[in-house]
Design a protein around this motif. Sequence first.
Motif, short mmCIF file in Angstrom:
data_model
loop_
_atom_site.label_atom_id
_atom_site.label_comp_id
_atom_site.label_asym_id
_atom_site.label_seq_id
_atom_site.Cartn_x
_atom_site.Cartn_y
_atom_site.Cartn_z
N SER A 114 -15.36 -31.52 7.00
CA SER A 114 -14.54 -32.26 7.94
C SER A 114 -13.45 -31.34 8.49
O SER A 114 -13.12 -30.34 7.87
CB SER A 114 -13.92 -33.47 7.24
N SER A 115 -12.98 -31.70 9.64
CA SER A 115 -11.89 -30.92 10.21
C SER A 115 -10.81 -31.89 10.71
O SER A 115 -11.05 -33.08 10.85
CB SER A 115 -12.41 -30.07 11.37
N ILE A 116 -9.63 -31.35 10.93
CA ILE A 116 -8.54 -32.19 11.39
C ILE A 116 -8.40 -32.01 12.90
O ILE A 116 -8.29 -30.91 13.40
CB ILE A 116 -7.21 -31.80 10.71
N ARG A 117 -8.48 -33.13 13.59
CA ARG A 117 -8.32 -33.08 15.04
C ARG A 117 -7.34 -34.18 15.44
O ARG A 117 -7.58 -35.34 15.12
CB ARG A 117 -9.68 -33.31 15.70
N ASP A 118 -6.28 -33.79 16.13
CA ASP A 118 -5.27 -34.77 16.51
C ASP A 118 -4.85 -35.63 15.33
O ASP A 118 -4.88 -36.84 15.39
CB ASP A 118 -5.79 -35.66 17.65
N ASN A 119 -4.56 -35.02 14.23
CA ASN A 119 -4.12 -35.61 12.97
C ASN A 119 -5.15 -36.57 12.34
O ASN A 119 -4.84 -37.32 11.44
CB ASN A 119 -2.72 -36.26 13.09
N LEU A 120 -6.38 -36.55 12.85
CA LEU A 120 -7.42 -37.39 12.26
C LEU A 120 -8.47 -36.50 11.63
O LEU A 120 -8.86 -35.48 12.23
CB LEU A 120 -8.08 -38.25 13.33
N ARG A 121 -8.92 -36.88 10.45
CA ARG A 121 -9.98 -36.11 9.83
C ARG A 121 -11.31 -36.58 10.41
O ARG A 121 -11.65 -37.76 10.34
CB ARG A 121 -9.97 -36.33 8.31
N VAL A 122 -12.03 -35.69 11.03
CA VAL A 122 -13.31 -36.08 11.65
C VAL A 122 -14.45 -35.31 11.01
O VAL A 122 -14.29 -34.19 10.52
CB VAL A 122 -13.32 -35.83 13.18
N GLY A 123 -15.62 -35.93 10.99
CA GLY A 123 -16.78 -35.32 10.35
C GLY A 123 -17.48 -34.34 11.26
O GLY A 123 -17.14 -34.18 12.43
N LYS A 124 -18.47 -33.67 10.70
CA LYS A 124 -19.25 -32.71 11.49
C LYS A 124 -20.19 -33.48 12.42
O LYS A 124 -20.85 -34.42 11.97
CB LYS A 124 -20.07 -31.87 10.52
N PRO A 125 -20.23 -33.10 13.69
CA PRO A 125 -21.13 -33.85 14.58
C PRO A 125 -22.58 -33.65 14.16
O PRO A 125 -23.01 -32.53 13.89
CB PRO A 125 -20.87 -33.25 15.97
#
Lengths: 596, 82
Positions: free
Chosen positions: B2-13
């Motif tokens: 997972s990575s942090i994008r705009d303070n949200l943890r998002v999964g791998k596409p």
Amino acid sequence: MTIREEVPVQSRNLVEMSWDPITRIVGNLGIYTKIDFDNNEVVECKSTSSIFRGYSVFMKGKDPRDAHFITSRICGICGDNHATCSVYAQNMAYGIAMPPLAEWIYNLGEAAEYMFDHCIFQDNLVFVDFCEQLVGETNPRLLERAKDTPAPNADVHGYKTIADIMRAFNPFTGEKYKESLAMSRLTREMFCLMEGRHVHPSTLYPGGTGTVPTPQVFTDYMVRLMRFLDFVKTIVPMNDDLFDFFYEALPGYEEVGRRRVLLGCWGSFQDPDVCDYRYQTMDEWGKAMFVTPGVVVDGELVTTNLVDINLGIRILLGSSYYEDWENEEMFVTHDPLGNPVDRRHPWNQTTIPKPQKRDLEGKYSWVMSPRWFDRRTGDHLALDTGGGALARLWATALAGLVDIGYVKATGSSVEINLPKTAAMPETSFEWKIPEWSNAIERNRARIYFIAYSAAAAFHFLEKAMELVRAGETKTFQEFEVPDEAIGCGFHEAVRGVLSHHLVIRDGKIANYHPYPPTPWNGSPTDSLGTPGPYEDAVMGSPIFEENGPDDFKGIDIMRAVRSFDPCLPCGVHMYLGNGKVLEQRHSPTLGLGVEH
Amino acid sequence: MSSIRDNLRVGKPDVKPDAPSHVPGISQGNAPGGIENDPGFYTTGERGAGRPSAKSTARRSTGINPGARNPIDPSSPNLSPA
């Protein structure tokens, strides 16, 4: 008219109240208010949506021929309106027009959809707010008065008092409530005869329809329509009696849900004798539609020209979870007539989602803010649809263009003539342009539009049968998908304006933006500071409920919001701001980013 | 991952763009000429706003002695069954 004194917000004792979710489908509409119980008034209102759909994102790169099948899934109740609108947009892009019989089949299917959806929403969902049980809980004195008030049209519908009418709409037990459910089944069958399946049609595609036009299909439709008419002829006067009683018994009730008359209607039911689906002639065939498109501002019909309507659409941000597309690609700089197309027009929109925490003072909704640019004044108008029916009847009445015998627009009203049926004589109704755009009139228009659709369906049936009797049974036109094309479709979803804008490049979808009614009605405050219609209608709305803050149901606010037909309200949860909140979380991405 | 994008943890596409819905070489239902090649249909020009119109004979429904299935009276409409 109620006269309310303005009290400065600072000196008021405001109670925060919210209903989230209000709506059905994915339960994504929330209404957050601040109420002044001392003065019985809603002072502030915010309308929020916590779900992201992303159709405009994932439509890119797909085969345009799939567009109507995919976009139909936007809605679980008016998917066929999307399919139809998408077919209109595709017809324009492919440069084709379907055979006349196919057009009449579309019109018949869509008429059945209006009858079905308005009927189930009005009688099984809106009237829960007006039934004996709920009025007894929220306004017991009003119910007592209703018991002593004779119904003016009792000789037509058989209910002696207003309370009898309210009782007939009690959920699960009321006579009319149950009859309406049976009627919605009947009208749904009519729909399926024409479009194959409800609510995602299996027989609609660009170029025509797969419905096999046998005489039996149309007679099966007509048999059901005749049965439905008996119901319509009683339900319209029942609605009139009940709504007139509210005005009479609760002076000032016209202020509930009232807002400036800012209505938009994109027109419905194409006439195959005039419509060729070319953008260049869109003004002409738009005016020939059997529900006239139009923008009504302060009671004045600003335009009925679909080209003007199209070019005036602007998608604003301001309180939405998106990044601006100011620096993104312009897909359509000029329309086929050479008019410049704005960067904020759906043809040029690029959706860039930016999920974030809800902040009612900043960004608080996934809904964008569609507005209509009024060239006369330079205003970006927050048009509403009046729940669909109000705008349709208002624009059609003012334009005075529709005259098919069964329906006639007079310039100030719409006359609806229904033939004799098994239980009822020949009947005429006249919907007159009301004084206000408010909750009651939105609801009243809905029931009249059911009668309008039923009457128009007779015209479509006659035209379709004429072609079948002549043996002209072709219902499909072939086409090739062009490499480069643009198209737009204008239609009326049950609850209001619907447009689909399509750009094709390399034979694939390069940009696709559907704009259904709820983004118009439920939009948040835009970048220019203009509140969305729900917010506008609820703000300043008086409270007539007899309950105090402790057992407040918010019935007047619910009536105001539901009058817009925000799809079908399924679950209503509420909490009092000064109550006990154990934990409040907000996650715009269904749990992503929430620390556990 | 997972990575942090705009303070949200998002999964791998993990989604791929859709495959095209049309495979080259396979005939397309919308392709021009399809209806003309359908036995039993004959075009009758245009109606209304340049809209195509066509009629059909019993050949549309059956290949077995279709001539005998057409209406006896030539002025009758030919309503071939589905």
